[in-house]
Structure formats: structure tokens, C-alpha cells
Design an enzyme around this catalytic site. Sequence first.
Site, short mmCIF file in Angstrom:
data_model
loop_
_atom_site.label_atom_id
_atom_site.label_comp_id
_atom_site.label_asym_id
_atom_site.label_seq_id
_atom_site.Cartn_x
_atom_site.Cartn_y
_atom_site.Cartn_z
N SER A 1 -66.88 19.70 54.72
CA SER A 1 -65.85 18.45 54.81
C SER A 1 -66.43 17.18 55.06
CB SER A 1 -66.01 18.97 56.49
OG SER A 1 -65.32 18.40 56.98
N HIS B 1 -61.28 25.95 58.09
CA HIS B 1 -62.09 24.98 57.72
C HIS B 1 -64.05 25.48 58.29
CE1 HIS B 1 -62.39 20.95 56.51
NE2 HIS B 1 -63.69 20.87 57.56
N GLU C 1 -55.87 25.89 55.74
CA GLU C 1 -57.31 25.29 56.26
C GLU C 1 -56.09 23.83 55.72
OE1 GLU C 1 -61.03 22.80 55.14
OE2 GLU C 1 -60.93 25.55 53.86
#
Length: 307
Positions: free
Chosen positions: A144, A268, A238
Site C-alpha cells: 500500500s 487491497h 480495489e
Amino acid sequence: MSRQQRQALDALLRSGPRLDTQPAPAELRTSFAAAVTRPAPEGVTTRRTVLGGRPALSLEPAGAADRGRLLYLHGGGYVAGSPDTHSGLAGELAARAGLRATSVDYRLAPEHPFPAAVDDGLAAYRDLLATGADPREIVVAGDSAGGGLSIATLLAAREAGLPQPAAVVVFSPWVDLTLSGESMRTKEDADPIVTAAGMRAFADLYIGSGNRNHPLASPVFADLAGLPPILVQVGANEVLLDDAVRLAARAGAAQVEATLEIGPGLPHVYQTEHGRLDEADAALDRAARFLVSHLGALADAGQVPGH
């Protein structure tokens, strides 16, 4: 792979709150830690250390190779997360690769806005080199925001004249703080966790009124020439899908060896579901093989993991 597992995970994630507002950082950090923290896997020894002047967590799998180092940068929107919240994910990757890893507790926004995290990532990488690690035996990974930070760290290292590591793996990387990817809109309903509004809230805390196109804030707009081989893994469900797709495409256009994997029906950073989702375990196995296959000394010795 199990459609039933994917559907159960999607339902579970949808049962919790989605981030679509800007909570107080302290509240966000507490809820984030409660949601994502998993312990380091059995057989991985952890200890507190310091790297690049920042607290860090060392993760050493039993029987780890004498050579080779993994630098891990955790996710959390540049506002939350720590080596502790990600000791399970970083430890799993380290164990599957048979590599000693260090996860860095880089400074978080809004107390420490951009470019503090990049400065800390670069300092950690510089420290590895200064203490004698061969760059050809260093690999980098992150998820991320930590995926975006991994790329930004390598760009900063390139600008500083430092050699690149052997390879980099990023899980669902956030590499566009302008939120211009089409999937920010088209995947809003499919994503059970992340919203465009939530990502905008993180960006506001991290960079405020600064330049969101800055290549160290949004590496998707950077010249990626000279970076090492990159593996990008992302879920099809996502809002950050297009961040990953565009990153891999820009890397490839810049003559960087780039591999993109899109997992159908997956959310995600689905790799955090290791041990509960077949696709997560398979993805981590592929990521581990990718990293080790680019470590010249280890690959030459035939120590590429077989799982």
C-alpha cells in the site's frame, strides 16, 4: 483457488467500517492496528533494532541464508501502521524467501509530513549499504503506502547516486496521491475496504497543500529508468488497481523488468490473509521466489525457494 474463500473474505471485510472520512490520527492508528496486526510466523525471531536512525524490527527466519537482506516498508496511508502491525506479513515474506528482514518504523504524518517517510526510507537503505551489505544482495518490499514508499526510496537512492538493490516487490502500491486512476471511480463498489474519499483523507494528512504530482510522493509520475526488477501484485477489487497497472506499465516503458499480477476477486493487500486465503499464500510464494531469483549470490547457490 477457492471462490468460497474469496467470497467469505469479501463479506467479512464489508461487515466492518470503510474509511471514507478523516478520523483523528490517534483513533485511526488504533483501529488500523486492531484490524491488520498479525504476529510474526512461527520460526521467525524478532528483535528491536535501529536502522537509519529510526526504530526498526528485525525478523530472522530459522535457517535464514547468511547472505541477502530484505528491507520492508509497511502500509497504512503514511498515517498509521508500524513494523509491529506488519510483522506477520513481513515475517511471512522473509520466511518464504529464507532472508533476514528489517522493517522500518518510518515517521508518520501529519506530525511528520512528506518527505519525512522518504527521508527515513532512504536513510534505512543508506545504512544497510554503509554497514557492508552488497546492494546486489538487498531486496525491498512494501504494501500500500509502503509500496509507494519503496519505489520512492529507490528513486531517492538513484538521485543520491547510490546503487540500486537487486529487486523490489510491492503489494497494492499507492503511487498516485492525485487519485487520478480510473479505478478510483470504477472500483469503488467492488472494493470492500478502501474508498477514494479515504485515500484523499490520507493524502491530505501526508502532503497537505504540497505538490501531489511530486515524483517522490506519486512515483507513478516519475522517470523509473534504472530501477531494479519489480513485481507488482494487486487485487482486481480495489480502487488502487490502476495505480499498480500504471506503475508496472511505466516501469516497463522505462526498460525496467516489470511483472504485474492482478488477482481476480481480491481486495487491497490480500496477502495479509496468508493462512486463510489460498491466493494470499500463493502470492507470497511467488513474491519470495521473485526476490530470491534476483539475488545473484543466492540464486547461483541454488537457494531459490521451492514452494
